[in-house]
Structures are given as structure tokens and as C-alpha cells.
Design a protein around this motif. Structure first.
Motif, PDB file in Angstrom:
ATOM      1  N   LEU A   1     113.902 -48.548  22.100  1.00  0.00           N
ATOM      2  CA  LEU A   1     113.026 -48.189  21.669  1.00  0.00           C
ATOM      3  C   LEU A   1     113.435 -46.162  21.998  1.00  0.00           C
TER       4      LEU A   1
ATOM      5  N   THR B   1     111.890 -42.539  22.279  1.00  0.00           N
ATOM      6  CA  THR B   1     110.523 -42.287  23.653  1.00  0.00           C
ATOM      7  C   THR B   1     110.750 -40.600  23.511  1.00  0.00           C
ATOM      8  N   ALA B   2     111.710 -40.353  22.592  1.00  0.00           N
ATOM      9  CA  ALA B   2     110.934 -38.795  22.226  1.00  0.00           C
ATOM     10  C   ALA B   2     110.474 -37.985  23.263  1.00  0.00           C
ATOM     11  N   ASP B   3     111.916 -37.786  23.828  1.00  0.00           N
ATOM     12  CA  ASP B   3     111.847 -37.037  25.088  1.00  0.00           C
ATOM     13  C   ASP B   3     113.184 -35.958  24.971  1.00  0.00           C
ATOM     14  N   ILE B   4     113.927 -36.075  23.652  1.00  0.00           N
ATOM     15  CA  ILE B   4     114.881 -35.182  23.620  1.00  0.00           C
ATOM     16  C   ILE B   4     115.112 -34.321  22.160  1.00  0.00           C
TER      17      ILE B   4
ATOM     18  N   VAL C   1     107.672 -39.055  16.407  1.00  0.00           N
ATOM     19  CA  VAL C   1     106.833 -39.543  17.181  1.00  0.00           C
ATOM     20  C   VAL C   1     107.256 -40.953  17.861  1.00  0.00           C
ATOM     21  N   GLU C   2     107.069 -41.385  19.022  1.00  0.00           N
ATOM     22  CA  GLU C   2     107.412 -41.688  19.820  1.00  0.00           C
ATOM     23  C   GLU C   2     107.753 -43.545  19.223  1.00  0.00           C
ATOM     24  N   GLY C   3     108.564 -44.669  19.284  1.00  0.00           N
ATOM     25  CA  GLY C   3     108.320 -46.122  18.819  1.00  0.00           C
ATOM     26  C   GLY C   3     109.282 -47.002  19.321  1.00  0.00           C
TER      27      GLY C   3
ATOM     28  N   TYR D   1     106.112 -50.579  16.609  1.00  0.00           N
ATOM     29  CA  TYR D   1     105.461 -49.447  16.666  1.00  0.00           C
ATOM     30  C   TYR D   1     105.988 -48.536  16.693  1.00  0.00           C
TER      31      TYR D   1
ATOM     32  N   PHE E   1     117.254 -37.142  19.956  1.00  0.00           N
ATOM     33  CA  PHE E   1     117.383 -39.158  19.909  1.00  0.00           C
ATOM     34  C   PHE E   1     115.570 -39.017  19.168  1.00  0.00           C
TER      35      PHE E   1
ATOM     36  N   LEU F   1     104.222 -44.771  17.864  1.00  0.00           N
ATOM     37  CA  LEU F   1     103.076 -43.693  19.005  1.00  0.00           C
ATOM     38  C   LEU F   1     102.890 -42.358  19.085  1.00  0.00           C
TER      39      LEU F   1
END
Ligand code: AMP
Ligand code: AMP
Ligand code: AMP
Ligand code: NA
Ligand code: NA
Ligand code: NA
Lengths: 100, 326, 326, 100, 326, 100
Positions: free
Chosen positions: F46, F48-51, F38-40, D33, F54, D35
Motif C-alpha cells: 500500500l 497511502t500518499a501521506d508523505i 495518487v494513492e495505490g 488499484y 513515499f 486512487l
């Protein structure tokens, strides 16, 4: 459950156009919208989304086919000449047609 | 200290050097970029800090002493578009609506330029009225309103929605977030006074200069990205973006002296006149004079006048003030 | 200093005035807005700072001295939903599940209110136990669990997945990010002690009050946006949101005295009881009592009780404590 | 290269619904997915995306037509009554059908 | 202070404990997460602060004194891939392109590890050359270039676009945002010198240790998330990720002594050699050796070597330096 | 106003692929693009869109059908084997066909 055809209109525009576009969206009878900042490139140059005033926005609206046609027409007439903007329509199916 | 020493001292300050570094980053297409929320956070911090400090100073000086120079500042802001409009229209052969838009930008002000000027004055030990932030607060809107009226008068044909446009511009100029933050923090500062200042000083005052340096790195990137548009604005606007600030700076200094400000305060009024808006004016003008070409006004104010002021204009205003006050 | 002076002093602090400014921004529909990552960053900073400081204090006081008041705090949290549930259910004629949800919110706590209270005590030179942060840490979850059980018992019919819901609530209440940050920083602080504190003090302690003031500006905006929903909650909940915190505040102060806390510490326990959760409880309740109407509980805690406590409730708790301890 | 028809289901929902929606997405057999947080307006009021707990999320899933129908049905039955949410389906074409 | 005391002292510092807390958050699947712009903002702050400080120190020491050790650092960076490549290729039986990629990561450096090391030295009162930041700046790229050349030579068959790949890697390694920020701030610092430092010290120096502690919490989360991939890299790379840093650390210390550095400076050169890149190298290698498996190199450098260095490697390098200098 | 059929190609990919994908987009003749982080979750785990290094990016391009087909083909051949990536095509209608 039955799904019902509806239109999704997507607008990508400069931040300064936000209020004007949302007003038009309300005026054609949409009941909601979704919006987020994006980067982009186009005929009016790169927008790098680093300061809120100069960023791009993507605005998504689900609405009835007639409303979608009206929205596109008004965007084309009123906003395209003035703002950096792209707009397109696509077909979607929703569960609760009364909501849109 | 003569004018060249003053400029050199300014150029070697961390704030200006980081600004230059930002311009280099943009020009050399480095992928360096501040994320939007960081820009927004730094802006909020700077406006709140400068507003709060100004408010404390207003409370101390008393509203009476602030009133005359503040009204002078407002008048100055409204006046600048009136003399720059014909220059642009007839000197620069620009369209009426573009002339009005650009005139509005140059009558309005740049908060970052003002903040950099207070920083510079502090670093050369030049005292100034801390309540000068109040001038910044009142000078943002008048020029925008005058500019919109000029533009509307000039394009009367399509002028049926003039009233609405003006209202939009007023709303944007008065309730826009930067003016709201600045005026709000001024009032908070005035209500708190010194006891409140003591509590928040280690956050809003002590690290301020460093935060400004970091922020100017980002502003260098933002301004540097616009340099590519310089060829679109032509030699007239280029010269306009440098000569007009100097003239407005001298005008501001003179009026500041008339209004009873000290040398430092007059310098700041000069810097405010010299500065051009690149946030509030573009937003308001975009909405009320949508047929103006934003590339012209924004490139002139952001890619020409802003860098000029940050590097040369600010020490120049001080030098002018020194001459005027000597 | 009588109660009205205390409230006035609080109202004129930068933190509270910025909160009011935020409410004004929201109500006047200014486009002022903190970007989400700025909100998240400020939250992380505040929780880590308060947790770390509390941990250092726990290490100094010794776990022995913290234990009795901490257990008292937990018991207090679990107790509040038990007495507020019938009030909501029968006094307010709310549905069982809504009563349980609201009771959970009021038994749980608001970290920002607690932080504002420590700030206030410092500004009026009222000493308090720094390890009180530990009470904040242990008081978040018990009320949520009690509330979920109450709600499940009341709606037993659909109760087949009760176990799962409770597990979800426990997980959310114990492993949610705010509780994790707070407890984690407490432990880090306790392990580091004073030598560690020296290293990070200029970041986590010195500018703390200023950061809090800026954060309350944002919280004012967030709370102010909810004011529009007040008409949806009705007069009963409005009164509940003001009267119950005062009663819980008095209860907390009394129990704090019984548990051997100083005047300042008892005030903080009072503030914790008086405060209502608007982050952890909504998340946990949303997942475990999804049929509760979130508008009721969130509007009461965020738009009524939170502003009340920030402005009036905190000095009131101190006044109550002064009376109880005199 | 050949493209293969697939469905894209887009969900816009309040942040509190995240875990529940992702669980349903996994349960109907999706393999991934995408998001991101969005602002929005709808029948349950404005969501301004300024605090993570009160924001909106847009969730996009590509899946097989049957899985998409099942996903929509379960969203409609289990989540629509409880959360602020919009969901819609559209037709897309992908290169590697086995991936979805 | 023997080696175990040194490690224990390091483990009980706020920075390292917050790092551990971050790892725990990731492993226990807490929803704690720093928003991307906060990560970016902290990175910018740390690089600018360390760069600026280093630049001021370079200006003070004079370029002459910095030159020899800086060239030594560059040579060291270029050398490390040359000895680690055969170890990976033949010892670890990895493919040529993976061996080259991993060798590049270990020859390049981690700025955060370097910053943590300066922090550690300060906390144990071990003086060091502040201009050591210059070594950090020059050591990032050479290993990446050597690694790319190694990889290209090894896969010559598909080698028609070698030139382009190398250019991409050079561009990424030299104009990437972190190196740009670091080198730019070094130059700004060198131009400003002490007078500039005075202005920005309360922002760039005083709160630095606290900011680092907060940042390491996030880095703990980032590293902790990768722990799940450890089983994908196998026992050889796991051992490599711990043994090679120790060897490189010792090598760095020895060369630092030869280059005339003090005990503290040699320790820092050791830490730089011991550290492995997880930002610049992955980006450059991804573009120039796209057939290398990024999981191997990134997991080794981010999930093995980085945590090892933060906790044990840094005090170990100091202990080695103490032995070498005694 | 008349609307004209066009293709929307959406790419979700790891940040390291950004330059390569944008280059391909330019090379097939697109006149613009829109992009946001985006995260995905997907087969490569996974994100996670925090850096920023990555994170995932979603890239959207409107282009002519032939260009869209070419873009998908080149993505499939050149980028799918190397990067974590998903790409799909859908039908949209625009107002100014000459713009794309
Ligand atoms: N072909 C395209 N595909 C996707 N987005 C586009 C395209 N052209 C323009 N845009 C978006 O629309 C914005 C405004 O476009 P423009 O007015 O052409 O500068 C750009 O910044 C992009 O974000
Ligand atoms: N007609 C619409 N078009 C696009 N997005 C919508 C629409 N209606 C609602 N939404 C989105 O879905 C979210 C929840 O909708 P609602 O439950 O109606 O409040 C809103 O906050 C919007 O982001
Ligand atoms: N079935 C899917 N639906 C929507 N997005 C997906 C799907 N599969 C993968 N993605 C997105 O594409 C990225 C890369 O996919 P992958 O290469 O499978 O790891 C993921 O991180 C997701 O953001
Ligand atoms: Na001006
Ligand atoms: Na409570
Ligand atoms: Na290394």
C-alpha cells in the motif's frame, strides 16, 4: 450487463481556462465532468501546481460521440489559441448510456 | 536614517531574507516547493488577519475618517492605467491589448506587498493608520476595469462581446476570492471591534510576522521561477517594472498627504500605487482580454516589480514620504 | 443578560461572524474555498487541542467525578433516537429507514458545535467543567448504533446481513478518525497532566479561538453549499431541525443538573444533545443503512441544525440552564 | 517488448463508497488499484472536494477482461443504486500480463 | 534522576505520547491520516524554525566556536558507515550493496529525532548549545557519500556510471529540499540575529513544542505503517537497529566532549550519531544504488531506530553524557 | 476538425522514480507530460500518499506510436526491475498531431 460505447474527452489546461472550458462542456450537452489539479510540462513551460492560480487542471468528460466531436472542435477553435491546453479523445464503454 | 540604511535594514529582516532564500531555491533548481494547499492556507490566513485588523481599526476611526483617503485610493487606482497605457503603447511600442493589460496590472495592487510594507513600518517604529487595509481592498478593482475598457476600445473591431467581457472582469474583480476574503474580514472586524480582537489576537496578530516570513519564502520561489522569462519581456518592460513603481509610489505618497493621511499612511498608499497585481489582475485580464500575452504582464509584475518592491521599493516609499512630510 | 442579549453577543463574536461570512461566500457563489488538506489540518488541530485539554481536566478531576455525568451523556445519546424515531416516522411520514437514519444523526453529536459552545461560555465568563470533552467523546457512537438497530428492525425483510452492517457501524463509530483522535488525545492529556499542558499550551490553547474562527469560515461555506437542498427536505424536516434541538437542549440541561454538573457543564450537555452529527453519522449510516436517503439527514443536520445551533442554539442552551439553575 | 491487452476500469464515486468499491475490486481478483480525490459534477450535484468526507474519488484498476466485466456488472448491481458513481471500461496494453 | 526516571519522564511527554498514539492508529488500522500537504507544511515549519534559531545562535557564538565541533560532526558522519559496513556485510551476511545502503542511513541523521532531543533537553532543564543545529546540517550528507562510494566499490563490475551516480547522490544530499531549508534558514538566522528573532519568535519559537507534538502523531502513523515489514528484515537488522544507535550515541557523546561541547551539546551530538536517516538517505541511495533493497534500510531506520530513539535513545544519550561528564 | 491517432502512456510509480522516468520520457522524444500524486495498492504494498517521499505518482504522456513503444520498452528494461511501477498504453485521438 451490456456495455455501451461512449467517448471520454480529457482536457489538460491552465487554471485560468477552467470556467471557459466548463462552459463549453455544458454547452455541448455533457451531463457531468470530473476535474483535478495536475502538474505538467509542455510547449508553454513547466506548471508546478504550487499556487492555485498558476496550476494545471485535468478535466475528464464522458459524452456521446457527436457531442465529443463538437467539444473537441470548439476547444480547438475557441480555446487552443488562447490557453495552454491539450485535449484528446478516447473510446470507453459504460453501463448506463442514458446517463451521458 | 538615510535611504541606504533604510534599505539595508529592510534587507536584513527575516521576511526579506526568506524571500531571497526562496528566489535562490528557484534559481538553483532545488526541489523545495510549498504544496498548493499550504500556499492557499497561508494566503487565507494573511488576508483574514489583515482584513480583520483593518476592520477593527475602521470601526475605531469611524467611517468618516476613512472615506476621503479611500476614495482617493480608488481614484489613484483608476488613474494609473490612464498614464501608463500611452507609455507602454508608444514608449514601449507594445500592442494596444498588451498595453492595456499591463496598465491594469500596475494600477491594481499586490496584497502581499502591502502586508510586507505594514510589517516594515512596524519594524522601524513608524506609526500608520491601521485602517489602511481598506485602501488595499478598494484599490484592487478600479484599474482592472479601466484596463479592460482601454483594451476593448483599442480592439473595437472584435468588440461585439465587450459587454460580456466587462461583466466577467467586474465579477472576477469584485467577487474573486481574495477580494471577498479581504472585504468580508474587514466587515467582520468592524462589527466585532476591540472585544472581538482580544479573542483572536493570539492567532491573527501575535504570530503574524513569522507567518509572513514563511510565506515570503514561498513567494520567493514563485517569483524566482519566473526569472527565466525575463529575456522574453525585453529591456523596456524591465525598466518599466522598476521606474514606474517609483513614480507611482511618489504619486501615492503625495496624494496620501493631500488626503490627510499621516506619514505612515501616505507611505502605505505609495506602496499600494507602486505595487502591481499578479493574482487578481491576471485572472480577470485572462478572461476579458484573452488576446493579451500573459507572459508580458505577469513576468513584469511578478518577476520584476514584486521583488523590487519587497526589497527596495518599500523603504524607498518611506524615504520619499519622509522627504515629503519634512 | 436576557436571552436576546445573549444571542446578540454570540452573533457579534468573530467565530459566528466568520461562519456567516462563509455562508455568504457559498450563497453568492464566490470561488472562495478551503483546500481539503487545510480543512483536514484544522479539524485535526481542533480535535487534538480539545481532547488534550479535556484529558488534562479529567486527570485533575479524577475519573470518579467524570463517571456519572459521562454515563448520563451516553444514555442521553442512546435515548434521543428512541423518541425522535416515532416523531419522524409518524409525525413526518418518513420511511422507516430514513426515520432511523435521521434519528441517529440527532442522537449523535457535532464536535464543532461543542467547541463553539465552550468558546462562547468562555467569552461570557461562564465557568464549566473542562472535562466535558469526555461527554463529547462518549456521545458520538451510542445513537448511531441505536439508529442502525432501529433501521434494521424496520427493514427486517432484507435483513440477512444485519450482523455485518451493525459491525460496520460499530467499527466506523468507534474507530473512525475523529473519535480516535478525540479519545486518543484525551488519554494523552490525562497521562501528561498539567506539566505536559505547560509545554503545548502556546500551540493548543492560546491561539485556539482564532483558529476556531477561521475554521467556522470554512464550515459556513460547507453548510451554505447545502442550503440549495433545503427545498428537497420539506417543511416538516425544517421545523424538526430547529424544534428538536431546542427540546433536546432542554433535556440535556435537566439531565446534566441531575448528574451533578455545574451550570456551565449542564449547558454543554444541553448543546451536545441539541447538536446533530454531520460527519460520523453520515459515514456510518451510509455503510450500514445504505437505502436511507442521505440528502434528508445531511441537509437537516448540516444546513438547518448546525447553523441554528452556532448562532442561536448555544446561547439558548445557556439561557435555559440559567433558568433551570436559578 | 510485447504488449498484452488488458482492461482499465475507472470509477468516479463519492468518498463514502470507497471501502465498498475497493472490496468489490479485491473480490473480482484485481491485484492492485490507483486512487485519488477529484472534484466533479453529475446528476447528484456538484462535489467540490473541500472536505474529505464529501469529496469524490477516482479509482483506476487494470485487470483481465473477464474480471473487468464482472467488476462492472457488480458495480452496476450493488453500488450504482446506492452511491453517486460513474464507471467505465477502456482497452489498454501492458507489458507484464502476469501482474494483473 | 537515574536512567529509568529519565526514560519515564520522556515517555510521559506530550510529544512521545502523541507518537505512540500515531503508532496505535497505524497498527489498529484506524483511517486517521494526515494529508500530504499538512505533513509537508509541518516539516517546512520545523526545519525553518530550528534552522533560524540555530542561525541566530551561530551568529551569537561566532563562527569560531562552532567550527571545531562542526568538523567533528562531519567526520563522525563519514566514519560511522566505515565501521557499520563490515558489521552488516560480515556480521549480518548482507549483500555488499545493501550493507553500503544501510551504513549510509545510519551515518546520516534524522532531523526529527534531533528536534525531539532539543525538546527533551529543554523539558529537563538541561542547557545546550543552540548552534547545535549546525551539526545537524553538516551531518546529513557525508555518510551518504561514503555509503555510495562503498556500494560502488563493492559492485565495480557494473561500475561504468559510477561518476554519474556519485554526482546524483551529491546533488541530492546537498541540494535536497530538507538540507536546503535547514542551511538556508541557518544563514537567514545568522544574518538577522537577535533583532530578527524578536519579530518571528511568537511563530517560530513559542508554539514550537506543540507543533512538534502534533507532528510526532503523524510520524507515529508513518513509522507504525512500516511495522508490518519487520518480519522482512530479520532478527539481525532488528538488533542492529537498536544496538548500533546506542554505540553511536556513546561515540558521539565522547567526541562531543573532546570537541569542547557542554554536556547538553555532547548529548545532541550523541543523538545525531544514534539517529538514522529515513528521508534524505533513502532518496539519495535510491538514485545512486538502485540495486539495494529499500525495504531493509528503510524499515530498520524508520520502524526500529526512529521509535527507539524517540522513546528510549534520547534519554539514554543524556544519561551517557551525564556519566561521561561526571 | 480532423482527429489524429496518438498513444497515451500512463505510468504509476513510487515518487523516488520520478526523475528517472521523466528523463526517459524526454529521451524518447515526448514534448510534454502531466503528473499528479495518487494513492495505490499493488504487489509492493500500500502507498497511502501521506508523505511526499513515499507517495505514488501517476504520469501521463501523449506521444507518437513509435515513441510510445520505445518508452514502454525502456521502462520495462530499465525501471521495472528497480521501482514499484505499473505502465500501460492506450489509443487516443488528438487535434494537433504536430504538437506531440
Ligand atoms: N505530450 C503531452 N503529454 C501529456 N500532457 C501534456 C503533453 N503536452 C502538454 N501536456 C499537458 O498540457 C499542459 C499544457 O500544455 P502546453 O500548452 O503544451 O504548455 C501541460 O502543462 C501538460 O500538463
Ligand atoms: N459525464 C461525466 N463525465 C465525467 N465524469 C462524470 C460524468 N458524470 C458524472 N461524473 C463524475 O461522477 C460523479 C458522480 O456522478 P453522479 O452520480 O452523476 O452525481 C460526479 O461527481 C463526477 O465526478
Ligand atoms: N492492477 C492495478 N491497477 C491499477 N493500478 C495498479 C495496479 N497494480 C499496481 N497499481 C499501481 O501501481 C503502483 C505500484 O505497483 P506495484 O509495483 O505492483 O506495487 C501501486 O501502488 C498502484 O498505485
Ligand atoms: Na499599483
Ligand atoms: Na445530539
Ligand atoms: Na546517525
Amino acid at each position: 450487463m451490456n456495455t455501451h460505447p461512449m467517448k471520454l474527452v480529457t482536457v489538460v489546461c491552465e487554471a485560468h481556462a477552467k470556467e471557459a472550458v466548463l462552459r463549453t462542456i455544458r454547452e455541448v450537452g455533457a451531463h457531468g465532468y470530473t476535474l483535478f489539479p495536475v502538474e505538467g510540462d509542455g510547449s508553454q513551460g513547466l506548471r508546478t501546481a504550487d499556487i492555485p492560480e498558476f496550476t494545471n487542471l485535468q478535466i475528464e468528460v464522458i459524452l456521446k460521440p457527436e457531442a465529443a466531436a463538437l467539444l473537441l472542435e470548439r476547444l480547438g477553435q475557441e480555446h487552443f489559441p488562447r490557453y495552454a491546453m491539450v485535449a484528446f479523445e478516447s473510446d470507453v464503454r459504460v453501463l448506463r448510456p442514458g446517463k451521458f | 536614517m538615510d535611504i541606504f540604511d533604510a534599505i539595508r535594514a529592510n534587507l536584513l529582516s527575516p521576511a526579506v531574507l526568506f524571500f531571497v532564500l526562496g528566489v535562490i531555491a528557484a534559481v538553483s533548481r532545488s526541489d523545495l516547493k510549498f504544496p498548493e494547499p499550504l500556499y492557499a492556507g497561508l494566503t487565507i490566513y494573511l488576508l483574514v488577519a489583515i482584513g480583520f485588523k483593518g476592520g477593527v481599526a475602521v470601526a475605531e476611526a469611524g467611517i468618516g475618517r476613512v472615506l476621503v483617503p479611500a476614495v482617493t485610493a480608488m481614484a489613484l487606482g483608476a488613474l494609473i492605467p490612464l498614464w501608463t497605457y500611452p507609455v507602454l503603447r508608444f514608449g514601449g511600442r507594445l500592442s494596444a491589448v498588451d498595453s492595456a493589460a499591463i496598465a491594469a496590472h500596475y494600477g491594481s495592487v499586490s496584497a502581499v506587498t502591502f502586508i510586507a510594507a505594514t510589517n516594515y513600518l512596524k519594524s522601524v517604529d513608524q506609526p500608520f493608520e491601521s485602517y489602511a487595509t481598506a485602501f488595499l481592498a478598494v484599490m484592487e478593482s478600479p484599474a482592472i476595469l479601466v484596463g479592460v475598457v482601454l483594451g476593448k476600445l483599442a480592439t473595437r473591431a472584435a468588440g461585439d462581446d465587450s459587454g460580456a467581457s466587462l461583466r466577467t472582469a467586474v465579477h472576477e474583480a469584485v467577487f474573486g476570492r481574495s477580494i471577498f476574503l479581504l472585504v468580508g474580514s474587514l466587515i467582520v472586524g468592524a462589527l466585532c471591534g476591540e472585544p472581538g480582537m482580544k479573542k483572536v489576537e493570539p492567532f491573527f496578530v501575535t504570530p503574524f510576522q513569522g507567518v509572513l516570513a514563511l510565506f515570503l519564502l514561498e513567494m520567493g520561489i514563485v517569483a524566482g521561477r519566473r526569472l527565466g522569462e525575463l529575456r522574453k519581456v525585453g529591456p523596456f518592460l524591465l525598466a518599466f517594472g522598476i521606474v514606474v513603481p517609483v513614480l507611482n509610489g511618489a504619486l501615492g505618497v503625495e496624494l496620501g498627504k493631500l488626503a490627510g493621511l499621516s506619514l505612515g499612511g501616505a507611505t502605505l498608499l505609495g506602496v499600494l500605487s507602486a505595487s502591481a497585481s499578479y493574482i487578481a489582475a491576471p485572472a480577470a485580464i485572462r478572461m476579458s482580454l484573452p488576446d493579451a500575452n500573459p507572459t508580458l504582464s505577469l513576468t513584469a509584475s511578478l518577476a520584476v516589480t514584486f521583488p523590487f518592491n519587497i526589497t527596495v521599493g518599500i523603504p524607498l516609499c518611506l524615504a520619499i514620504a519622509r522627504r515629503v512630510y519634512s
